[in-house]
Design a protein around this motif. Structure first.
Motif, mmCIF file in Angstrom:
data_model
loop_
_atom_site.group_PDB
_atom_site.id
_atom_site.type_symbol
_atom_site.label_atom_id
_atom_site.label_comp_id
_atom_site.label_asym_id
_atom_site.label_seq_id
_atom_site.Cartn_x
_atom_site.Cartn_y
_atom_site.Cartn_z
ATOM 1 N N TYR A 61 41.400 40.174 26.067
ATOM 2 C CA TYR A 61 42.157 39.174 26.819
ATOM 3 C C TYR A 61 43.199 39.892 27.662
ATOM 4 O O TYR A 61 44.037 40.634 27.136
ATOM 5 C CB TYR A 61 42.834 38.177 25.886
ATOM 6 N N PHE A 62 43.138 39.682 28.978
ATOM 7 C CA PHE A 62 44.112 40.246 29.904
ATOM 8 C C PHE A 62 45.086 39.133 30.286
ATOM 9 O O PHE A 62 44.707 38.204 31.013
ATOM 10 C CB PHE A 62 43.413 40.806 31.144
ATOM 11 N N PRO A 63 46.334 39.177 29.773
ATOM 12 C CA PRO A 63 47.293 38.109 30.068
ATOM 13 C C PRO A 63 47.529 37.948 31.567
ATOM 14 O O PRO A 63 47.292 38.887 32.348
ATOM 15 C CB PRO A 63 48.569 38.575 29.346
ATOM 16 N N PRO A 64 47.996 36.764 31.993
ATOM 17 C CA PRO A 64 48.103 36.475 33.431
ATOM 18 C C PRO A 64 48.981 37.453 34.202
ATOM 19 O O PRO A 64 48.611 37.885 35.298
ATOM 20 C CB PRO A 64 48.675 35.055 33.465
ATOM 21 N N GLU A 65 50.126 37.818 33.639
ATOM 22 C CA GLU A 65 51.023 38.736 34.354
ATOM 23 C C GLU A 65 50.388 40.124 34.498
ATOM 24 O O GLU A 65 50.550 40.785 35.524
ATOM 25 C CB GLU A 65 52.363 38.861 33.616
ATOM 26 N N TYR A 66 49.658 40.552 33.451
ATOM 27 C CA TYR A 66 49.004 41.853 33.517
ATOM 28 C C TYR A 66 47.845 41.819 34.513
ATOM 29 O O TYR A 66 47.626 42.778 35.267
ATOM 30 C CB TYR A 66 48.522 42.252 32.125
ATOM 31 N N TYR A 67 47.099 40.726 34.540
ATOM 32 C CA TYR A 67 46.008 40.595 35.507
ATOM 33 C C TYR A 67 46.551 40.665 36.934
ATOM 34 O O TYR A 67 45.986 41.370 37.787
ATOM 35 C CB TYR A 67 45.267 39.270 35.297
ATOM 36 N N MET A 68 47.617 39.937 37.195
ATOM 37 C CA MET A 68 48.191 39.937 38.546
ATOM 38 C C MET A 68 48.680 41.335 38.915
ATOM 39 O O MET A 68 48.498 41.793 40.053
ATOM 40 C CB MET A 68 49.329 38.933 38.623
ATOM 41 N N LEU A 108 42.561 36.412 31.875
ATOM 42 C CA LEU A 108 41.105 36.541 31.950
ATOM 43 C C LEU A 108 40.573 37.106 30.639
ATOM 44 O O LEU A 108 41.126 38.079 30.110
ATOM 45 C CB LEU A 108 40.707 37.459 33.105
ATOM 46 N N ILE A 109 39.503 36.481 30.125
ATOM 47 C CA ILE A 109 38.808 36.980 28.943
ATOM 48 C C ILE A 109 37.540 37.697 29.395
ATOM 49 O O ILE A 109 36.761 37.153 30.177
ATOM 50 C CB ILE A 109 38.433 35.832 27.988
ATOM 51 N N ILE A 110 37.342 38.914 28.910
ATOM 52 C CA ILE A 110 36.101 39.646 29.145
ATOM 53 C C ILE A 110 35.434 39.858 27.800
ATOM 54 O O ILE A 110 36.060 40.342 26.845
ATOM 55 C CB ILE A 110 36.368 40.987 29.858
ATOM 56 N N ASP A 111 34.147 39.480 27.722
ATOM 57 C CA ASP A 111 33.399 39.513 26.466
ATOM 58 C C ASP A 111 32.060 40.198 26.720
ATOM 59 O O ASP A 111 31.228 39.692 27.470
ATOM 60 C CB ASP A 111 33.186 38.069 25.983
ATOM 61 N N ASP A 112 31.867 41.388 26.117
ATOM 62 C CA ASP A 112 30.609 42.102 26.353
ATOM 63 C C ASP A 112 29.569 41.823 25.274
ATOM 64 O O ASP A 112 28.517 42.476 25.229
ATOM 65 C CB ASP A 112 30.859 43.613 26.469
#
Length: 637
Positions: free
Chosen positions: A131-138, A121-125
């Motif tokens: 960028y939160f990689p997929p394994e870290y997001y899960m 997931l990309i978060i842009d303020d």
């Protein structure tokens, strides 16, 4: 170059692998319009993300690298907390969604979340991207851990140290490299790396995963984390996975069905194996593999044996198809030398190298493998968003260490800082008994290996052991640093100074010495002192790489040992010089005006260490000593 678009009705998941789930500035401000409490965000608004589309993989990799920052520089704020919206829902209510499993809303929710677990997931303020990689997001949202600070099982908070590890892994994979990490203790590393394995096992088709450990206990502990994660996902999400077989250290994600009366299997067919390598370091290294996790490599004396074999199963030609991850704290130095070699020389081992300012106390930036020092996420030097206050943490830690060093047992102190390292130098410092003082010799040894002429020396005593080998131990004697001696100094014995230990692999003749003997024992009528200086010749050293290539390095000559002094008994003085020569197996050029030392060496049957007069070319060139009858050394004329 990069564009964004909304979810297209009718496609629950965007199948473009370079369309990354994205929450931009306008969405963030709309979501947090009611304040910073992320549970106020309607869950389905969060799930219905946008996409940031990259035109090619190279652009995506460059974007990931731009998000890869040192802990303390991530700059988390209230917007980044949105990444934990789904975990917050579970923590608030004890469930993710109440929709029936086969309802459109339930399917929509889990498919969209699955996409984040596969792509990140990309978060842009508007000012900064994360960028939160997929394994870290899960891990943040679906894989709870036991939190020691909160004393309960819950989801992990955002941490720049763990985020840094996850970005390092994805950079390693996309650069055809592998992942090696040295870390402090208590960073939830095993939990995080177990989450990586679960993520691939749950969502990737047909992959093979391996969990390796040198000791059974480490394998068992990490496998128990996999069990916890498997049970939680099956009980609390719609991502139910069945395994057959499902036994200790072997799972395969499939289940049996009957089609037209014929038994068959369905599922992603991904599998995971746990292997202990204590008895056989290359056990189970064959076959293609998507990801390998090596637990506690810092205590493994066979890490490189396993890695060098395993690398071939993780590539196809020149393309790396699988990722080898070795992450751990350093244990006994004998077991950590393999990890040390890779971390300090990443390029030679296909390890992903990063700029590191925490190599040693000098602060000089060097490229190493991944290092997670104690100052990253050091409580209480972490703000409410998960940002580490690194510099203030270091100041606090060093002040604390200065007090600990005075009150703690010396060996306990060294062990403590190796498990809570501020620098890689701390992590790999000696922790077992050695010839030389532990805390000081590491810096001196590194300087010697780097060829620094200003390298400090160690003061030692040499003596002959029961097996006739020369033994060495630290000494409190003081070297002689002036001549003639101050009559009141009382220090004619001096001390042996060592800059470099002998290497028994070098051929005879690598070490050479010059000896200036004395003709009698301790006396008040003469200021003269005996002196011996040992040098190592210039040598060429060959280093072989795992791919069969090699490099030759010229190591310049240098002074390695000296002693200046005089003992009460002449034989004792001569014996000290001979012991130094024997320790280095050094050939000695001796001043022969005084013959007592040469005669002593011959009497002790070590004349092979003496250089003969006929071997000294300078005597021939200058036409010196031609009429003298000495066989060894030279006479001053």
């Amino acid at each position: 170059m990069i564009s964004s678009n909304r979810f297209v009705p009718g496609n629950i998941t965007n199948r473009n692998p370079l369309a990354i789930p994205y929450i931009g500035p306008s969405s963030l401000r709309r979501m947090l319009k009611d304040g910073p409490d992320i549970t106020n965000i309607p869950l389905m608004d969060y799930v219905d993300h946008e996409y940031k589309i990259f035109e090619n993989k190279g652009l995506f990799v460059e974007f990931v690298k731009s998000c890869f920052r040192e802990p303390g520089k991530f700059g988390y704020n209230e917007y980044t907390q949105v990444v934990r919206r789904v975990a917050a829902e579970y923590e608030l209510n004890g469930y993710y969604v109440l929709y029936p499993d086969d309802s459109y809303d339930s399917i929509y929710f889990y498919e969209k979340e699955k996409e984040k677990c596969l792509k990140g997931l990309i978060i842009d303020d508007g000012e900064r991207c994360w960028y939160f990689p997929p394994e870290y997001y899960m891990w943040l949202n679906y894989l709870p851990i036991y939190n020691k600070e909160k004393q309960k099982v819950c989801f992990a908070d955002i941490s720049d140290a763990q985020h840094y590890m996850s970005l390092y892994d994805i950079c390693a994979r996309h650069h055809n490299c592998h992942s090696f990490k040295v870390k402090k203790r208590q960073i939830a590393s095993s939990y995080y790396h177990s989450a990586r394995l679960i993520n691939a096992l749950w969502f990737r088709e047909g992959v093979t995963l391996k969990l390796l450990a040198y000791q059974d206990s480490h394998l068992e502990l990490t496998w128990s984390y996999l069990e916890e994660y498997k049970n939680f996902l099956n009980l609390n999400t719609a991502w139910v996975r069945h395994f057959r077989p499902e036994r200790r250290y072997e799972w395969k994600q499939q289940y049996e069905v009957y089609v037209g009366g014929v038994k068959a299997t369905k599922g992603l067919k991904s599998s995971i194996y746990g292997l202990s390598l204590y008895d056989d370091p290359i056990r189970g290294v064959g076959g293609p593999c998507y990801e390998v996790m090596y637990e506690e490599p810092g205590i493994s004396p066979t890490l490189l044996n396993t890695y060098n074999y395993m690398k071939q199963a993780l590539k196809d030609g020149e393309i790396t198809t699988g990722l080898f991850i070795a992450s751990g704290t350093v244990g006994k130095l004998e077991g950590g030398n393999h990890l040390r070699s890779v971390i300090l020389n990443p390029e030679a081992y296909d390890c992903y190298g990063v700029e590191n300012r925490w190599v040693d106390s000098s602060g000089v930036v060097k490229k190493t493998g991944c290092f997670i020092p104690v100052q990253y996420r050091y409580i209480p030097f972490v703000d409410g968003f998960g940002n580490s206050d690194v510099d203030n943490a270091v100041d606090f830690i060093m002040n604390k260490r200065s007090k600990d060093k005075k009150r703690m047992n010396y060996e306990d102190y060294v062990t403590m800082i190796s498990q809570e390292p501020v620098t890689l130098e701390d992590a790999f410092d000696y922790r077992e008994s050695r010839f030389f003082p532990v805390l000081t010799i590491k810096k001196w040894k590194d300087e010697i290996e780097a060829g620094e002429p200003s390298a400090r020396y160690s003061v030692v005593d040499l003596y002959v052991g029961s097996d006739n080998k020369i033994l060495c131990e630290p000494s409190k004697r003081r070297p002689i640093s002036e001549f003639p001696l101050n009559p009141g100094s009382g220090n004619k014995e001096g001390a042996i100074q060592v800059w470099e230990d002998p290497d028994p692999s070098y051929p005879f003749g690598t070490y050479i010495a010059g000896v200036d003997p004395v003709g009698e024992g301790m006396t008040t009528t003469s200021e003269s002192l005996a002196s011996v200086y040992v040098f190592r010749r210039t040598i060429e050293k060959t280093t072989y790489r795992s791919d069969g290539s090699h490099t030759n390095v010229i190591i310049p000559s240098r002074l390695v040992c000296c002693w200046t002094g005089r003992l009460a008994n002449l034989d004792d003085t001569n014996d000290r010089i001979l012991t130094i020569l024997r320790y280095y197996n050094a050939r000695a050029v001796v001043e022969a005006n005084i013959s007592s030392f040469i005669q002593y060496v011959i009497r002790k049957k070590f004349q092979h260490l003496l250089v003969r007069k006929v071997e000294l070319q300078f005597l021939k060139d200058l036409n010196l000593n031609m009429k003298t009858h000495n066989e060894y050394g030279f006479k001053k004329t």
